[in-house]
Design an enzyme around this catalytic site. Structure first.
Site, short mmCIF file in Angstrom:
data_model
loop_
_atom_site.label_atom_id
_atom_site.label_comp_id
_atom_site.label_asym_id
_atom_site.label_seq_id
_atom_site.Cartn_x
_atom_site.Cartn_y
_atom_site.Cartn_z
N HIS A 14 106.61 106.68 66.69
CA HIS A 14 106.39 105.26 66.41
C HIS A 14 107.40 104.69 65.41
O HIS A 14 107.60 103.48 65.36
CB HIS A 14 104.99 105.04 65.83
CG HIS A 14 103.91 104.95 66.85
ND1 HIS A 14 103.97 104.13 67.95
CD2 HIS A 14 102.69 105.57 66.91
CE1 HIS A 14 102.85 104.25 68.65
NE2 HIS A 14 102.07 105.12 68.04
N ASN A 40 102.30 103.80 59.76
CA ASN A 40 102.94 102.90 58.80
C ASN A 40 104.37 103.37 58.54
O ASN A 40 104.61 104.54 58.29
CB ASN A 40 102.17 102.89 57.47
CG ASN A 40 100.68 102.83 57.67
OD1 ASN A 40 100.16 101.88 58.20
ND2 ASN A 40 99.99 103.87 57.24
N GLU A 61 101.60 102.76 72.33
CA GLU A 61 100.73 103.92 72.37
C GLU A 61 100.99 104.83 73.57
O GLU A 61 100.95 106.04 73.44
CB GLU A 61 99.27 103.48 72.34
CG GLU A 61 98.90 102.72 71.07
CD GLU A 61 99.28 103.48 69.81
OE1 GLU A 61 99.52 104.69 69.87
OE2 GLU A 61 99.35 102.82 68.76
N GLY A 103 92.81 108.77 63.78
CA GLY A 103 93.35 110.10 63.56
C GLY A 103 94.52 110.02 62.62
O GLY A 103 94.69 110.83 61.72
N ALA A 104 95.35 108.99 62.82
CA ALA A 104 96.53 108.80 61.98
C ALA A 104 97.06 107.40 62.23
O ALA A 104 96.66 106.73 63.18
CB ALA A 104 97.60 109.84 62.33
N GLU A 119 96.38 98.29 60.97
CA GLU A 119 96.39 98.06 62.41
C GLU A 119 94.94 98.01 62.91
O GLU A 119 94.14 98.86 62.53
CB GLU A 119 97.14 99.15 63.16
CG GLU A 119 97.35 98.79 64.62
CD GLU A 119 98.08 99.88 65.40
OE1 GLU A 119 98.70 99.55 66.42
OE2 GLU A 119 98.02 101.05 65.01
N HIS A 134 103.49 112.28 67.50
CA HIS A 134 103.10 110.94 67.96
C HIS A 134 103.48 109.88 66.93
O HIS A 134 104.15 108.88 67.23
CB HIS A 134 101.59 110.93 68.19
CG HIS A 134 101.04 109.63 68.69
ND1 HIS A 134 100.62 109.45 69.98
CD2 HIS A 134 100.82 108.45 68.07
CE1 HIS A 134 100.16 108.22 70.13
NE2 HIS A 134 100.27 107.59 68.98
N GLU A 135 103.08 110.11 65.68
CA GLU A 135 103.30 109.08 64.65
C GLU A 135 104.77 108.92 64.31
O GLU A 135 105.24 107.80 64.04
CB GLU A 135 102.50 109.41 63.39
CG GLU A 135 101.00 109.58 63.62
CD GLU A 135 100.36 108.42 64.35
OE1 GLU A 135 100.85 107.28 64.24
OE2 GLU A 135 99.36 108.65 65.06
#
Length: 924
Positions: A368, A332, A387, A328-329, A192, A364-365
């Protein structure tokens, strides 16, 4: 992706939170400002008034998306990395669909050499490509064929080679040390926004989805991971030191979410309550440090499944710590990559803020995996959907897992006020920015997309109500799963669920930059209170003046002192001004707008209303989040010249009884801004005395050591207060810090993780070359990246100019990971006026190396924010000749901040001086 800016609780899914701390405002050296400089843009390019007010992008070169006459259905991808020579070989066998006869195929391709290419129509003969035309500037390649490829299915075959680069993007190498100290390299990915094209030729646009069958040929003693589970692992026939690892077919997905990792790792595993296999991969020998993140992930997946009412669609999810990682991360699908400090927690050596940070980043991840991966934005213009939403719901998730964190109050300090600060600038931008060329994408991985996005979604959630919000989210995810969507699609689903005018309300927040200041006055009429409310655009330079003033549809809540925790009235302000009656509110009651500090606006109360509210700070009848919001609004109004800074200092003194960590954190941040502002004056020391007086009572109350029954927030508060007192030169704190530091270094009494940052900061701020040498030694000995980063962030506190130079030189040494150089330079720039000068000179002197290291990515923007904060003419002229396209807006924001601070200092400097002197004067 997570920005990791100091979203301290800094921060990105992309650019993603580089740890998101509220950035210090850039502080000028007034003597270096051009005497006649009043208007931003005088030297740095020329920005028209309309461009400044609307946040339009600087003019960019034309950009055309990929043609649609050929599109991928499935990528059969085989990659063979060489971990010694840092190259890789690749084979692509892609199933494609030709929708319109053509004799060429246009794909994205960057830093890759194509060896051969051919096309095999279904049931036909192979057609070899006759030429490869690379358009390097647009990161495209055109494959030419001798005859027309007819409509229908076919297979595109490409053999290619590439480099495992050291730029932390695409398919790159990451350096690590084995437990025995040997240096080795892993091969990892970061795609990304637009870097899958550096790993394989592809249609690298989020809307061009396909499935992926990935095979990796790797050394047999290495771990190989990808988005899906392994379905076959067998010896590689051509080399018995290698194995061929084949992964299951992915769901249909965007190229930027593809990932593969080859390296040496340990792992811990668990199964979520809904049956998903969860693993956390750590450096060898550090599996124990993955357990906290594993616990959070195993709780989080069922929480999101229940919240969205949509199951996680993959059979497994891996979370892995990568040594060299710019963001930060990164989310995927099925293989989430993290910086070590965003994933690993040592039970004995990690501080409370690190645990909280890891919980937020994991939340957060994993959000997603649904919002971004299952349903993906159609183009980068809608990045904020990914985001902003993930940056909001991570807090909802952490509040569910760790209610003791009081995380929503922290949201206001970490995200909400940070977004207000940035969005008040003339050089802000709307949440939704039209993005064309890939070089423009990195620039919007910022606090507007993340923190303002999260703040307006929080406001929307409050306006709709949780039940209807969840219904709308479920409908949106079901309707667009495995597809792409735009902002309007989300509004439509939420509108249908709630029956409210969501699109009309939200368009005013996402399509125009900025936010309103709500001006309010009151009148008592019998037993009712009549409020006169108006809105105008708030600017950091003062209220918007002019006829073209934008307006917003503003959800406004109102509470009274009768019950500060309960909203008494809600209105939607959809015009410039309105009169609102608050019934049954006697003259002895105060009125507060925006309880919970949820609406994305600032408030200016009449003097009478403010007088009634201020006692609520001292007696704590105002809720913590509202005490914070009131103070922060006043501070921002003073910077904009709408009230005197002295008035804010008086309000700050009312916080002497404050018990709440987050309120103190925000106060501390604002006092840090004032310290920087006054560092060029003769009475900087008087302000430090003010800080010592304010923070000493809470410091005495907390003491140095944790007490029985204390929790997470007490640990955070103790570290904050001791660090503030130590930096301000509070003698008892300095003496105790030195004593404890000596015992720590000698191994007699190891400092608790929560005390290390404040102690390190204090001894360095008042230390000498011996202190710095000791810190370098501790850094070298540290086995945990968290401890190394903790030291790197405070090294810049050292005061001596020659020692500051040593710290800056250290930032570019092999001792510091490439992604952490920015933190070291930022620590220098944020510590003193000497540090600011030295950091800016260092950035200029080493610009070529730094720019090359970060290749114009978002770390360059962060570097400019921390480094370019000294002199308007110096910054503007430097960037006229040293172009950084991905950070153009950041440069403009820095220049604007320098001029704003110069005006602020000139306007209030004498009043502040007199106030600080009067405080010290004996009573007459």
């Amino acid at each position: 992706m997570l920005l990791l800016l100091s979203r301290r609780v800094s921060p990105t899914s992309f650019a993603k939170r580089l740890a998101r701390p509220r950035k210090p405002l850039a502080v000028p050296e007034p003597s270096l400002l051009h005497p006649g400089t009043q208007v931003f843009g005088a030297k740095f390019g020329t920005v028209s008034a309309s461009a400044k007010r609307t946040g339009t992008m600087p003019e960019r070169r034309p950009f055309v998306r990929l043609p649609t006459d050929v599109y991928p259905v499935n990528y059969g991808l085989c990659l063979k990395p060489d971990l010694v020579d840092f190259t890789f070989e690749g084979k692509l066998e892609g199933k494609v669909e030709v929708t319109q006869g053509t004799n060429q195929i246009v794909m994205n391709c960057a830093d890759i050499d194509i060896i051969t290419a051919s096309f095999v129509p279904e049931g036909g003969d192979e057609i070899n490509a006759t030429g490869f035309n690379y358009q390097n500037e647009d990161e495209k390649v055109t494959l030419s064929f001798p005859s027309v490829l007819q409509n229908g299915s076919g297979t595109l075959k490409i053999d290619f080679v590439g480099e495992l680069n050291d730029k932390m993007k695409g398919f790159y190498r990451s350096k690590y040390a084995t437990p025995s100290g040997e240096i080795r390299y892993a091969a990892v990915t970061q795609f990304e926004a637009t870097d899958a094209r550096r790993a394989f030729p592809c249609w690298d646009e989020p809307a061009i989805k396909a499935t992926f069958d990935i095979t990796l040929i790797v050394p047999k003693d290495r771990v190989a991971l990808s988005n899906m589970n392994v379905i076959d692992r067998k010896p590689y026939p051509e080399d018995d030191s290698l194995v061929e690892v084949k992964f299951a077919t992915t769901p249909i997905m965007s190229t930027y979410l593809v990932a593969f990792v080859i390296g040496e790792y340990d792992f811990v595993e668990s199964q979520s309550s809904d049956g998903v296999m969860v693993r956390v991969y750590t450096p060898v020998g550090k599996a124990e440090q993955g357990k906290f993140a594993l616990e959070v992930a195993a709780k989080t997946l069922p929480f999101y499944k229940e919240y969205f009412n949509v199951p996680y669609p993959l059979p497994k999810i891996d979370l892995i710590a990568i040594a060299d990682f710019a963001a930060g991360a990164m989310e995927n699908w099925g293989l989430v990559t993290y910086r070590e400090t965003a994933l690993l927690i040592d039970p004995k050596n990690s501080c409370s803020s690190s645990r909280q940070w890891v919980a937020l980043v994991v939340g957060h991840e994993l959000a997603h995996q649904w919002f971004g991966n299952l349903v993906t934005m159609e183009w980068w213009t809608h990045l904020w959907l990914n985001e902003g939403f993930a940056s909001w719901i991570e807090y909802l998730c952490v509040d569910h897992c760790f209610p003791e964190y009081d995380i929503w109050t922290q949201f206001v300090s970490a995200d909400y006020t940070r977004a207000l600060d940035l969005d008040a600038l003339d050089n802000s931008h709307p949440i939704e920015v039209n993005v064309g060329h890939p070089s423009e994408v990195d620039e919007i991985f910022d606090a507007i997309s993340y923190s303002k996005g999260a703040s307006v979604i929080r406001m929307l959630h409050n306006y709709i109500g949780d039940e209807d919000f969840r219904k709308g989210m479920h409908s949106y995810l079901l309707k667009f799963q495995h597809k792409n969507a735009s902002t309007e699609d989300l509004w439509e689903c939420l509108e249908q669920a709630s029956g409210k005018p969501i699109a009309a309300v939200m368009n005013s927040w996402t399509k125009q930059m900025g936010f309103p200041i709500i001006v309010v006055d009151q009148d008592q009429q019998g037993n009712d209170r009549v409020l006169k409310i108006s809105q105008q655009k708030f600017c950091a330079s003062g209220p918007h003046d002019g006829e073209d003033c934008p307006s917003w549809m503003v959800p406004i809540s109102i509470c009274t002192s009768e019950d500060p925790s309960c909203t008494k009235l809600k209105v939607l302000l959809d015009k410039p001004e309105a009169t609102v009656v608050v019934p049954s509110t006697g003259p002895d009651q105060w009125i507060k707008l925006n309880p919970g500090t949820v609406g994305f606006y600032r408030i200016q109360y009449s003097s009478g209303m403010l007088e009634c509210l201020l006692p609520g700070i001292r007696d704590l009848t105002l809720l913590p989040v509202d005490r914070l919001g009131l103070q922060n609004d006043l501070f921002s109004l003073s910077r904009a010249g709408m009230i005197s800074t002295v008035e804010v200092l008086k309000v700050m003194e009312a916080f002497v009884n404050e018990p709440n960590y987050t309120v103190w954190s925000d106060l501390s941040c604002n006092l840090g801004v004032l310290s920087s502002l006054l560092s060029h004056t003769d009475y900087y020391e008087e302000l430090q005395e003010f800080i010592r007086d304010l923070f000493t009572p809470i410091g005495i109350k907390l003491g140095w050591d944790s007490k029985q029954g204390e929790g997470h927030l007490d640990a955070l508060l103790r570290g904050l207060v001791l660090g503030k007192l130590g930096k301000a030169g509070h003698k008892p704190t300095l003496e105790e810090a030195r004593r404890r530091f000596k015992e720590h270094v000698e191994g007699k009494q190891i400092l608790s993780a929560d005390l290390r940052s404040p102690v390190y900061l204090t001894v360095l701020k008042h230390g000498d070359s011996t202190t710095l040498e000791t810190m370098f030694k501790l850094h070298k000995q540290a086995d945990m990246q968290e401890e190394k980063n903790r030291i790197e962030r405070v090294l810049g506190a050292i005061s001596s100019p020659d020692l500051i130079q040593r710290v800056l030189t250290f930032s570019l040494s092999d001792e510091v990971r490439p992604q952490d150089t920015v933190s070291v330079i930022g620590g220098v720039a944020g510590s003193s006026k000497q540090g600011r000068k030295a950091a800016w000179k260092f950035v200029k002197d080493n610009w070529e190396e730094l720019h090359n290291r970060y290749q114009g990515g978002f770390l360059i923007s962060r570097l400019i924010k921390v480094g370019a904060c000294i002199c308007f003419l110096s910054v503007s002229s430097f960037f006229e000749t040293h172009h950084a396209p991905a950070a153009e807006r950041t440069v403009q924001q820095c220049c604007e901040n320098i001029l704003l601070n110069a005006a602020w200092l000139k306007r209030d400097v004498e009043d502040i001086h007199q106030y600080l002197l009067q405080r010290k004067a004996p009573p007459v």
